[in-house]
Design a protein around this motif. Structure first.
Motif, short mmCIF file in Angstrom:
data_model
loop_
_atom_site.label_atom_id
_atom_site.label_comp_id
_atom_site.label_asym_id
_atom_site.label_seq_id
_atom_site.Cartn_x
_atom_site.Cartn_y
_atom_site.Cartn_z
N ALA A 115 27.29 43.52 21.28
CA ALA A 115 28.16 43.83 22.41
C ALA A 115 27.48 44.70 23.46
O ALA A 115 27.83 44.62 24.65
CB ALA A 115 29.42 44.54 21.91
N LEU A 116 26.50 45.51 23.08
CA LEU A 116 26.02 46.56 23.97
C LEU A 116 24.57 46.42 24.42
O LEU A 116 24.17 47.05 25.41
CB LEU A 116 26.19 47.94 23.30
CG LEU A 116 27.61 48.31 22.88
CD1 LEU A 116 27.62 49.69 22.27
CD2 LEU A 116 28.57 48.24 24.05
N LEU A 117 23.74 45.65 23.72
CA LEU A 117 22.33 45.56 24.08
C LEU A 117 22.12 44.82 25.41
O LEU A 117 22.77 43.81 25.68
CB LEU A 117 21.54 44.85 22.99
CG LEU A 117 21.12 45.65 21.76
CD1 LEU A 117 20.30 44.78 20.83
CD2 LEU A 117 20.32 46.89 22.16
N THR A 118 21.18 45.32 26.19
CA THR A 118 20.81 44.62 27.41
C THR A 118 20.07 43.33 27.06
O THR A 118 19.50 43.21 25.97
CB THR A 118 19.90 45.50 28.27
OG1 THR A 118 18.69 45.76 27.53
CG2 THR A 118 20.57 46.82 28.61
N PRO A 119 20.03 42.36 27.97
CA PRO A 119 19.28 41.13 27.68
C PRO A 119 17.81 41.39 27.38
O PRO A 119 17.21 40.72 26.53
CB PRO A 119 19.45 40.31 28.97
CG PRO A 119 20.75 40.80 29.55
CD PRO A 119 20.82 42.26 29.21
N ALA A 120 17.19 42.38 28.06
CA ALA A 120 15.79 42.70 27.80
C ALA A 120 15.61 43.24 26.39
O ALA A 120 14.64 42.90 25.69
CB ALA A 120 15.28 43.72 28.82
N ALA A 121 16.52 44.08 25.94
CA ALA A 121 16.43 44.63 24.59
C ALA A 121 16.64 43.54 23.54
O ALA A 121 15.98 43.54 22.50
CB ALA A 121 17.45 45.74 24.41
N ARG A 122 17.54 42.62 23.79
CA ARG A 122 17.80 41.53 22.84
C ARG A 122 16.57 40.63 22.68
O ARG A 122 16.41 39.98 21.64
CB ARG A 122 18.98 40.68 23.30
CG ARG A 122 20.31 41.40 23.30
CD ARG A 122 21.37 40.56 23.98
NE ARG A 122 21.75 39.44 23.18
CZ ARG A 122 22.84 39.36 22.42
NH1 ARG A 122 23.66 40.40 22.37
NH2 ARG A 122 23.11 38.30 21.71
N ALA A 123 15.73 40.57 23.70
CA ALA A 123 14.55 39.70 23.66
C ALA A 123 13.39 40.31 22.91
O ALA A 123 12.38 39.63 22.67
CB ALA A 123 14.11 39.36 25.08
N LEU A 124 13.48 41.58 22.49
CA LEU A 124 12.39 42.21 21.75
C LEU A 124 12.15 41.47 20.43
O LEU A 124 13.11 41.06 19.78
CB LEU A 124 12.72 43.68 21.48
CG LEU A 124 12.78 44.59 22.72
CD1 LEU A 124 13.29 45.98 22.31
CD2 LEU A 124 11.41 44.69 23.37
N PRO A 125 10.89 41.31 20.03
CA PRO A 125 10.59 40.52 18.81
C PRO A 125 11.29 41.04 17.56
O PRO A 125 11.85 40.26 16.79
CB PRO A 125 9.07 40.61 18.70
CG PRO A 125 8.59 40.90 20.08
CD PRO A 125 9.65 41.72 20.72
N TRP A 126 11.28 42.37 17.34
CA TRP A 126 11.88 42.88 16.10
C TRP A 126 13.39 42.74 16.13
O TRP A 126 14.02 42.60 15.07
CB TRP A 126 11.46 44.32 15.86
CG TRP A 126 12.09 45.34 16.76
CD1 TRP A 126 11.62 45.80 17.96
CD2 TRP A 126 13.32 46.03 16.53
NE1 TRP A 126 12.47 46.72 18.49
CE2 TRP A 126 13.53 46.90 17.62
CE3 TRP A 126 14.27 46.02 15.51
CZ2 TRP A 126 14.63 47.72 17.74
CZ3 TRP A 126 15.36 46.84 15.62
CH2 TRP A 126 15.54 47.69 16.71
N VAL A 127 13.98 42.76 17.32
CA VAL A 127 15.42 42.53 17.42
C VAL A 127 15.73 41.08 17.06
O VAL A 127 16.74 40.79 16.40
CB VAL A 127 15.94 42.87 18.84
CG1 VAL A 127 17.42 42.52 18.97
CG2 VAL A 127 15.72 44.35 19.13
N GLN A 128 14.87 40.16 17.45
CA GLN A 128 15.05 38.76 17.08
C GLN A 128 14.94 38.57 15.57
O GLN A 128 15.69 37.78 14.98
CB GLN A 128 14.01 37.90 17.80
CG GLN A 128 14.19 37.83 19.31
CD GLN A 128 15.52 37.20 19.70
OE1 GLN A 128 15.91 36.16 19.18
NE2 GLN A 128 16.24 37.84 20.61
N HIS A 129 14.02 39.31 14.95
CA HIS A 129 13.92 39.23 13.48
C HIS A 129 15.18 39.78 12.82
O HIS A 129 15.66 39.23 11.83
CB HIS A 129 12.69 40.01 13.00
CG HIS A 129 11.39 39.33 13.29
ND1 HIS A 129 11.08 38.07 12.83
CD2 HIS A 129 10.30 39.73 14.00
CE1 HIS A 129 9.88 37.72 13.23
NE2 HIS A 129 9.38 38.71 13.95
#
Length: 367
Positions: free
Chosen positions: A39-53
């Motif tokens: 709900a709260l992460l920015t699109p740039a933060a969601r694109a981080l590799p470890w966030v994707q993992h």
């Protein structure tokens, strides 16, 4: 000389599975953090590799929650032949509570109902099907069939039929349910907006119940943990022999996620008690943490939640901080609610203490 004899205690004996609450607590932690970050992460933060993992790991959260719920139901029956019938009334009440809370969480408010009118769209919106309803209806169906089944072979037969049959029948039932009323389509899964439809998601619940029944002769801890790891690894290996299928009605998807969930449950069972003990309190409060955090994150009726008030504007550290604060706050509120409920019903606490003392006396006598 010191005399040795039976020891008596008035403390309630620990009867819960050592890894069960830990696994449920891990699922609750991942669920609250996942909803908050989503709900709260920015699109740039969601694109981080470890966030994707992390997002890939998050896929096992809901299956694990359902798997552990089914395990807990059958594990609580023990080996008593008539346990399913003796506890049937209590389990039906629990199932109805879960179903009620599940639909209550998706109540859109009187304004939305009035604007939509008495239409199929309104009924579909009001009766949106989610995880709590799936667990509630699975508990209701499973408890009824287990209470009616023959004592010797009935429990295993019922659980095998449900754990295997529900995923296999899902695709056909989705096609047949396309012309049914909206609430029934939500239940089956053929309607848009049904997040965790009974078909095939109840298969996870009954897979956990079947695993609990199959491994109930093994001692909790290392014996069951190793067996769960072996069973999960075997199921994952089996899924590699056929083409992968991530469609929402896929039996392959259910088998793959069940294998992952069994391995997580096995790993938590093998973990040191200190580690699982840190997660266990969240596991014991899982229902109320679930009920409390959803309206805060996504809103309820016409009251906006964090997703609308804040939106996807936070960095990873800020969003994680909000998630941790939300998890701790919901757990504290749930704990206070449990305490107040116990104070309002002192006769239940008294009966629990008496039952515990009688059970302890029996254990001491046997020793």
């Amino acid at each position: 000389m010191k005399r040795l004899g039976p020891s008596f205690t008035f403390e309630k004996q620990p009867t819960r599975h050592p890894g069960l609450d830990g696994a449920r607590g891990l699922a609750v932690l991942a669920m609250v953090m996942g909803h908050t970050l989503d709900a709260l992460l920015t699109p740039a933060a969601r694109a981080l590799p470890w966030v994707q993992h992390y997002w890939a790991f998050r896929g096992v959260t809901a299956p694990l929650f359902l798997l552990v719920s089914g395990w807990a139901v059958v594990a609580a029956l023990g080996t008593k032949p008539t346990a399913a019938r003796d506890t049937y009334g209590r389990r039906v009440r629990r199932a109805l509570l879960l179903i009620f809370l599940g639909y209550l969480l998706h109540w859109p408010g009187w304004g939305a109902v009035r604007d939509l009118g008495w239409t199929e769209r309104m009924l579909t919106h009001v009766f949106a099907f989610d995880a709590l309803q799936c667990i509630g209806f699975a508990l209701l169906l499973g408890s009824t069939l287990l209470a009616l089944a023959p004592v010797r072979w009935g429990r295993a037969g019922v659980l095998v039929a449900l754990a295997v049959g529900i995923p296999l029948a899902s695709a056909a039932l989705w096609r047949l349910g396309s012309g049914l009323p909206g609430p029934l389509q939500q239940f089956i899964g053929s309607a848009e907006g049904s997040r965790f439809p009974f078909f095939p998601w109840a298969g996870f619940f009954f897979a956990g119940a079947l695993a609990a029944h199959a491994l109930h002769l093994l001692r909790p801890g290392w014996p069951q943990g190793l067996a769960l790891l072996a069973l999960g690894a075997g199921l994952l290996a089996l899924t590699r022999t056929v083409p992968s299928d991530w469609s929402p009605t896929s039996p392959w998807m259910v088998a793959y996620r069940v294998g992952q969930g069994l391995m997580v449950l096995g790993a938590v069972s093998l973990a040191p008690r200190r580690l699982s003990g840190l997660l266990a309190p969240f596991g014991r409060l899982s229902l109320w943490v679930y009920v409390l955090h959803l309206p805060v994150v996504y809103g309820w009726a016409d009251i906006a939640g964090l997703a609308s008030r804040v939106g996807p504007t936070l960095s990873v550290p800020a969003a994680v901080g909000v998630g941790v604060a939300l998890l701790v706050t919901c757990s504290l509120v749930a704990k206070v609610g449990q305490w107040l409920s116990a104070q309002a019903r002192p006769w239940r606490a008294g009966s629990t203490t008496l039952a515990a003392s009688v059970g302890s006396a029996r254990v001491g006598t046997r020793v």
